[in-house]
Design a protein around this motif. Sequence first.
Motif, PDB file in Angstrom:
ATOM      1  N   PHE A 159      -3.203  -9.107   0.467  1.00 26.32           N
ATOM      2  CA  PHE A 159      -2.646  -8.133  -0.478  1.00 26.32           C
ATOM      3  C   PHE A 159      -1.885  -8.916  -1.544  1.00 26.32           C
ATOM      4  CE2 PHE A 159      -1.106  -3.473  -0.414  1.00 26.32           C
ATOM      5  CZ  PHE A 159      -1.014  -3.455  -1.791  1.00 26.32           C
ATOM      6  N   PRO A 160      -2.599  -9.510  -2.512  1.00 30.62           N
ATOM      7  CA  PRO A 160      -1.956 -10.353  -3.518  1.00 30.62           C
ATOM      8  C   PRO A 160      -0.854  -9.617  -4.279  1.00 30.62           C
ATOM      9  CG  PRO A 160      -4.337 -10.623  -3.605  1.00 30.62           C
ATOM     10  CD  PRO A 160      -4.062  -9.468  -2.691  1.00 30.62           C
ATOM     11  N   PHE A 181       7.215  -3.077   3.773  1.00 28.58           N
ATOM     12  CA  PHE A 181       5.991  -2.443   3.267  1.00 28.58           C
ATOM     13  C   PHE A 181       4.759  -3.215   3.733  1.00 28.58           C
ATOM     14  CE2 PHE A 181       2.641  -1.986   0.096  1.00 28.58           C
ATOM     15  CZ  PHE A 181       2.554  -0.605  -0.037  1.00 28.58           C
ATOM     16  N   ALA A 182       4.828  -4.544   3.678  1.00 29.00           N
ATOM     17  CA  ALA A 182       3.690  -5.370   4.081  1.00 29.00           C
ATOM     18  C   ALA A 182       3.407  -5.253   5.572  1.00 29.00           C
ATOM     19  CB  ALA A 182       3.946  -6.829   3.712  1.00 29.00           C
ATOM     20  N   ALA A 183       4.427  -4.929   6.357  1.00 27.67           N
ATOM     21  CA  ALA A 183       4.199  -4.756   7.793  1.00 27.67           C
ATOM     22  C   ALA A 183       3.315  -3.547   8.071  1.00 27.67           C
ATOM     23  CB  ALA A 183       5.541  -4.610   8.515  1.00 27.67           C
ATOM     24  N   LEU A 188      -5.171  -4.857   1.467  1.00 29.05           N
ATOM     25  CA  LEU A 188      -5.515  -3.993   0.336  1.00 29.05           C
ATOM     26  C   LEU A 188      -6.212  -2.714   0.782  1.00 29.05           C
ATOM     27  CD1 LEU A 188      -6.854  -6.609  -2.253  1.00 29.05           C
ATOM     28  CD2 LEU A 188      -4.762  -5.248  -2.480  1.00 29.05           C
ATOM     29  N   ASP A 189      -7.069  -2.828   1.793  1.00 27.72           N
ATOM     30  CA  ASP A 189      -7.841  -1.664   2.246  1.00 27.72           C
ATOM     31  C   ASP A 189      -6.956  -0.608   2.890  1.00 27.72           C
ATOM     32  OD1 ASP A 189     -10.112  -2.834   1.291  1.00 27.72           O
ATOM     33  OD2 ASP A 189     -10.725  -3.693   3.222  1.00 27.72           O
ATOM     34  N   CYS A 190      -5.722  -1.004   3.321  1.00 32.41           N
ATOM     35  CA  CYS A 190      -4.784  -0.014   3.861  1.00 32.41           C
ATOM     36  C   CYS A 190      -4.315   0.945   2.776  1.00 32.41           C
ATOM     37  CB  CYS A 190      -3.574  -0.706   4.492  1.00 32.41           C
ATOM     38  SG  CYS A 190      -3.946  -1.724   5.934  1.00 32.41           S
ATOM     39  N   ALA A 246       4.064 -13.526  11.137  1.00 23.37           N
ATOM     40  CA  ALA A 246       4.869 -14.139  10.075  1.00 23.37           C
ATOM     41  C   ALA A 246       6.028 -13.228   9.675  1.00 23.37           C
ATOM     42  CB  ALA A 246       3.986 -14.439   8.865  1.00 23.37           C
ATOM     43  N   ILE A 247       5.782 -11.925   9.648  1.00 19.93           N
ATOM     44  CA  ILE A 247       6.836 -10.977   9.297  1.00 19.93           C
ATOM     45  C   ILE A 247       7.924 -10.945  10.364  1.00 19.93           C
ATOM     46  CG2 ILE A 247       7.346  -8.511   9.007  1.00 19.93           C
ATOM     47  CD1 ILE A 247       4.667  -8.239   7.555  1.00 19.93           C
TER      48      ILE A 247
END
Length: 403
Positions: A159-160, A181-183, A188-190, A246-247
Amino acid sequence: MNAVGIDVSKGKSMVSVLRPFGEVVAKPFEVCHTAGELRALADYLKSLDGETKVILEYTGRYYEPVAQLLHDAGLFVSAVNPKLIKDYGNNSLRKVKTDKADSRKIARYGLDNWVELRQHTPMDTIRYQLKTMNRQYGLYSKTKVSMKNNLISLLDQTFPCVNTLFSSPAREDGSQKWVDFAASFWHLDCVRGLSLAAFTQRYQKWCKRHGYNFSSGKAAEIHEGAKNQIALLPKDAMTKMLIHQAIEQLNATSKTVELLRTEMNRLAQQLPEYPVVMAMGGVGKSLGPQLMAEIGDVTRFAHKGSLAAYAGVDPGANQSGTREAKSTPSSKSGSPELRRTLFLVMSALLQTSLADDPVFQFLDKKRAEGKPYYVYMTAGANKFLRVYYGRVKEYLLSLEPTD
């Protein structure tokens, strides 16, 4: 007079005792850093005839138990900067580097500088805890930056630019909105796999669940941006595991950093100079405790120039005959941790631009003169330490009872 040179290493030390004119009182002998052997060393040194001074280098943490026990035993202990010992001449063309030779060299240094030796005063418990905590804070802060960069690198493949979607500041526990949010939307498909209405509804529920403000305009912006990005890693279980791992590591480290920051501020509040330091420009609840941790008790410095030299921001001198250099670099012989903190304070001063602050005025003047960045930042750090020394020492002296 007896000069006791101690070459400290991990777990053991080499000890030599010399008197003026090369008289050897005790040939180099080894002492382990156990309570029994150090007490025996203290008893032996106290039994020597004449005045006795113990000289050792302050190297890492190894010297501290030795200095503390000998000081508590009533001996004069002087902890010397290792660079002073290194630069001290051996009066020999041979280059010998052994523990025995080093202990004799330290003892000779003590004899030659007998009058100028300063007594070591162990930091009280609060200052010691604060300094130890600050070193841990620095370690975890570096780890946090490394883990943050690692997470961004991974997300650039799924997700760039997701880290640029939100500008909300970090919470008290260290969590950040873009990380949370990234968690949930780790690929991108999410986002682009849903219609705008469906994503907006899901994003609204996510904001409510995590306690963030919802904006339908932000949802539309995220959805539109996701459609124009390219993912390099597929949306599968392995990619999800990498991102979530990583999160989790970043969140755990961020929480530790904020916990240490809070605890450092609590400890620093118990020191008498806390209100004076916190009132200085460029200093806040993060940098203030760091300064107090690295500087320690300011009264141990003979004058303001000593504090600047300890930080390594004192200007050098280069003159010979009729030649005199107009610009010389700073010594950088002192504490790198203190220099780093000072540069952060200078950066904060430049950002806040406090017009009535004397250090900012000095910085701004040097910058207006066209001085290079590192020149005016180092000069500003020197100025700041001199102001710090004057204000803190004056305040501490005012607290002392008068007869």
